[in-house]
Design a protein around this motif. Structure first.
Motif, PDB file in Angstrom:
ATOM      1  N   LYS A   4       1.014  -1.087  -0.054  1.00  0.00           N
ATOM      2  CA  LYS A   4      -0.480   0.323  -0.115  1.00  0.00           C
ATOM      3  C   LYS A   4       0.627   1.300  -0.104  1.00  0.00           C
ATOM      4  CE  LYS A   4      -4.555  -1.589   0.923  1.00  0.00           C
ATOM      5  NZ  LYS A   4      -3.849  -2.831  -0.687  1.00  0.00           N
ATOM      6  N   GLU A   5       2.280   1.663   0.302  1.00  0.00           N
ATOM      7  CA  GLU A   5       3.606   2.424   0.099  1.00  0.00           C
ATOM      8  C   GLU A   5       2.786   3.104  -1.064  1.00  0.00           C
ATOM      9  OE1 GLU A   5       5.406   2.984   2.647  1.00  0.00           O
ATOM     10  OE2 GLU A   5       4.817   4.959   1.387  1.00  0.00           O
ATOM     11  N   ASN A   6       2.927   4.138  -0.735  1.00  0.00           N
ATOM     12  CA  ASN A   6       2.545   4.620  -1.888  1.00  0.00           C
ATOM     13  C   ASN A   6       3.533   6.462  -1.968  1.00  0.00           C
ATOM     14  OD1 ASN A   6       1.220   6.750  -0.425  1.00  0.00           O
ATOM     15  ND2 ASN A   6      -0.173   7.052  -1.191  1.00  0.00           N
ATOM     16  N   ASP A   7       4.567   6.543  -0.657  1.00  0.00           N
ATOM     17  CA  ASP A   7       6.024   7.648  -0.870  1.00  0.00           C
ATOM     18  C   ASP A   7       6.794   7.248  -1.613  1.00  0.00           C
ATOM     19  OD1 ASP A   7       7.348   9.816  -0.682  1.00  0.00           O
ATOM     20  OD2 ASP A   7       6.921   9.502   1.433  1.00  0.00           O
ATOM     21  N   ALA A   8       6.964   7.514  -3.060  1.00  0.00           N
ATOM     22  CA  ALA A   8       8.218   7.597  -3.392  1.00  0.00           C
ATOM     23  C   ALA A   8       9.733   7.564  -2.981  1.00  0.00           C
ATOM     24  CB  ALA A   8       8.412   8.084  -4.658  1.00  0.00           C
ATOM     25  N   LEU A   9       9.746   8.740  -2.048  1.00  0.00           N
ATOM     26  CA  LEU A   9      11.062   8.848  -1.592  1.00  0.00           C
ATOM     27  C   LEU A   9      10.650   8.130   0.121  1.00  0.00           C
ATOM     28  CD1 LEU A   9      12.190  12.497  -2.126  1.00  0.00           C
ATOM     29  CD2 LEU A   9      13.246   9.971  -2.846  1.00  0.00           C
ATOM     30  N   LYS A  10       9.901   7.473   0.919  1.00  0.00           N
ATOM     31  CA  LYS A  10      10.455   6.914   1.450  1.00  0.00           C
ATOM     32  C   LYS A  10      10.878   5.630   1.347  1.00  0.00           C
ATOM     33  CE  LYS A  10       7.781   4.667   5.392  1.00  0.00           C
ATOM     34  NZ  LYS A  10       6.235   3.627   6.330  1.00  0.00           N
ATOM     35  N   GLY A  11      12.132   6.109   2.644  1.00  0.00           N
ATOM     36  CA  GLY A  11      12.977   4.114   3.353  1.00  0.00           C
ATOM     37  C   GLY A  11      13.677   4.118   2.359  1.00  0.00           C
ATOM     38  N   THR A  12      14.091   5.936   1.251  1.00  0.00           N
ATOM     39  CA  THR A  12      15.861   6.244   0.796  1.00  0.00           C
ATOM     40  C   THR A  12      16.707   6.386   0.800  1.00  0.00           C
ATOM     41  OG1 THR A  12      14.722   8.219  -0.337  1.00  0.00           O
ATOM     42  CG2 THR A  12      14.311   6.310  -1.587  1.00  0.00           C
ATOM     43  N   GLY A  13      16.236   6.924   2.753  1.00  0.00           N
ATOM     44  CA  GLY A  13      17.933   8.059   3.395  1.00  0.00           C
ATOM     45  C   GLY A  13      18.036   8.889   2.482  1.00  0.00           C
ATOM     46  N   VAL A  14      18.400  10.127   4.251  1.00  0.00           N
ATOM     47  CA  VAL A  14      18.475  11.195   4.092  1.00  0.00           C
ATOM     48  C   VAL A  14      18.959  12.044   3.072  1.00  0.00           C
ATOM     49  CG1 VAL A  14      20.269  11.263   5.622  1.00  0.00           C
ATOM     50  CG2 VAL A  14      18.291  12.762   5.895  1.00  0.00           C
ATOM     51  N   ALA A  15      20.283  11.160   2.200  1.00  0.00           N
ATOM     52  CA  ALA A  15      20.815  11.804   1.646  1.00  0.00           C
ATOM     53  C   ALA A  15      20.179  11.606   0.695  1.00  0.00           C
ATOM     54  CB  ALA A  15      21.942  10.755   1.245  1.00  0.00           C
ATOM     55  N   VAL A  16      19.551  11.071   0.144  1.00  0.00           N
ATOM     56  CA  VAL A  16      18.488  11.512  -1.117  1.00  0.00           C
ATOM     57  C   VAL A  16      17.661  12.475  -1.015  1.00  0.00           C
ATOM     58  CG1 VAL A  16      16.625  10.197  -2.588  1.00  0.00           C
ATOM     59  CG2 VAL A  16      18.592   9.363  -1.907  1.00  0.00           C
ATOM     60  N   LYS A  17      16.716  12.630   0.517  1.00  0.00           N
ATOM     61  CA  LYS A  17      15.406  12.504   0.536  1.00  0.00           C
ATOM     62  C   LYS A  17      15.393  14.340   0.830  1.00  0.00           C
ATOM     63  CE  LYS A  17      12.395   9.870   3.496  1.00  0.00           C
ATOM     64  NZ  LYS A  17      12.325   9.470   4.787  1.00  0.00           N
ATOM     65  N   LYS A  18      16.812  14.695   1.130  1.00  0.00           N
ATOM     66  CA  LYS A  18      17.058  15.965   1.290  1.00  0.00           C
ATOM     67  C   LYS A  18      17.657  16.503   0.054  1.00  0.00           C
ATOM     68  CE  LYS A  18      22.676  15.800   1.610  1.00  0.00           C
ATOM     69  NZ  LYS A  18      23.258  16.275   2.639  1.00  0.00           N
ATOM     70  N   LEU A  19      17.602  15.613  -1.314  1.00  0.00           N
ATOM     71  CA  LEU A  19      17.880  16.627  -2.445  1.00  0.00           C
ATOM     72  C   LEU A  19      16.587  17.158  -3.212  1.00  0.00           C
ATOM     73  CD1 LEU A  19      20.456  14.206  -3.600  1.00  0.00           C
ATOM     74  CD2 LEU A  19      20.908  15.898  -3.502  1.00  0.00           C
ATOM     75  N   PHE A  20      15.021  16.493  -2.191  1.00  0.00           N
ATOM     76  CA  PHE A  20      14.295  16.994  -3.127  1.00  0.00           C
ATOM     77  C   PHE A  20      13.706  17.581  -2.843  1.00  0.00           C
ATOM     78  CE2 PHE A  20      15.726  13.034  -5.086  1.00  0.00           C
ATOM     79  CZ  PHE A  20      15.334  13.851  -6.470  1.00  0.00           C
ATOM     80  N   CYS A  21      12.041  18.413  -2.868  1.00  0.00           N
ATOM     81  CA  CYS A  21      11.260  18.691  -2.009  1.00  0.00           C
ATOM     82  C   CYS A  21       9.751  18.108  -2.896  1.00  0.00           C
ATOM     83  CB  CYS A  21      10.939  20.426  -1.834  1.00  0.00           C
ATOM     84  SG  CYS A  21      12.084  20.982  -3.258  1.00  0.00           S
ATOM     85  N   TYR A  22       8.892  18.634  -2.164  1.00  0.00           N
ATOM     86  CA  TYR A  22       7.426  17.625  -2.573  1.00  0.00           C
ATOM     87  C   TYR A  22       6.095  18.625  -3.377  1.00  0.00           C
ATOM     88  CZ  TYR A  22       3.430  14.337  -2.700  1.00  0.00           C
ATOM     89  OH  TYR A  22       2.042  13.694  -3.806  1.00  0.00           O
ATOM     90  N   ASP A  23       6.026  19.018  -4.145  1.00  0.00           N
ATOM     91  CA  ASP A  23       5.448  19.446  -5.201  1.00  0.00           C
ATOM     92  C   ASP A  23       3.692  18.718  -4.586  1.00  0.00           C
ATOM     93  OD1 ASP A  23       2.910  21.211  -6.547  1.00  0.00           O
ATOM     94  OD2 ASP A  23       4.339  21.235  -7.682  1.00  0.00           O
TER      95      ASP A  23
END
Ligand code: ATP
Length: 218
Positions: A137-156
């Protein structure tokens, strides 16, 4: 042109892969989706895969008749491990003005992106279309990718995608659940069981003819 690239071991290609590429292609209006069999995937190097020419032939048989689908030998043509960055560089160097690249990948595989070679550069060169996995049911693409990846993006939140400072995006698409895996198919063949309706019939015939996955035994 909007160009999709869909990499995988495709050992063998099955209806789950094909339907997934069809739904992504239609939803994001991709002009072309390239299926790219990996020669030696870095994360699957522990298992001996079926010879590349057989996996390639199965992909060719499977995409026949779909005008949006093509096969690329970009990874098979390169010696050594198949790194996505090399493939993306190759595709992006051939883009014309106004073209864009979309990397299609399952959510499970995308979680590992922070461990991929030169992942920061990958985000500069292409968009991602992250696909749901059957049963999840997971629908968040960035969940579990880690902080090094997450910090590169903002959510629109209006457009419902993640945005990189370079302008590339990460989309998430909920696909029709088709809970087929290549490993299940290999197991079925090994046990002498039917794989009809799990793979295109041309692929099923090819597996039998070439005796893949132990289909000649027993
Ligand atoms: P294996 O069972 O050997 O791990 P697989 O069936 O997962 O293989 P891959 O070649 O590793 O196939 O997958 C290529 C891509 O297709 C990955 O991005 C994966 O997430 C996606 N994919 C695989 N099976 C499905 C499916 N049933 N539905 C949607 N996407 C899938």
């Amino acid at each position: 042109m909007k160009i999709g690239v869909f990499g995988g071991t495709f050992d063998p290609i099955h209806w789950g892969h094909l339907r997934s590429a069809e739904e992504v292609g239609e939803t994001y209006r991709l002009d072309r989706v390239y299926f790219i069999p990996a020669s030696i995937p870095p994360h699957k190097s522990g298992r001996t895969t079926t010879p590349a020419r057989d996996r390639l032939q199965m992909v060719r048989l499977a995409v026949t008749g779909n005008p949006r689908f093509s096969v690329s030998t970009a990874e098979l043509a390169r010696p050594g491990l198949s790194y996505s960055i090399d493939t993306i560089r190759e595709f992006s160097s051939k883009l014309k003005k106004g073209d864009s690249l979309y990397f299609i990948i399952g959510l499970d595989a995308f979680r590992e992106i922070g461990t991929w070679k030169d992942f920061q550069e990958i985000f500069l060169l292409c968009n991602f279309i992250v696909t749901s996995r059957p049963g999840s049911k997971e629908n968040d693409a960035l969940k579990g990718t880690g902080v090094a990846v997450k910090k590169l993006f903002c959510y629109d939140s209006k457009r419902k995608h993640y945005r990189h400072r370079s302008g590339t995006r990460i989309h998430f698409i909920e696909l029709t659940d088709i809970a087929i895996s290549a490993s299940e198919i290999r197991d079925l063949v090994r046990q002498g069981k039917s794989i009809r309706y799990l793979v295109p019939s041309s692929v099923e015939k090819f597996i039998k003819r070439r005796g893949l996955y132990g289909s000649r035994r027993g």
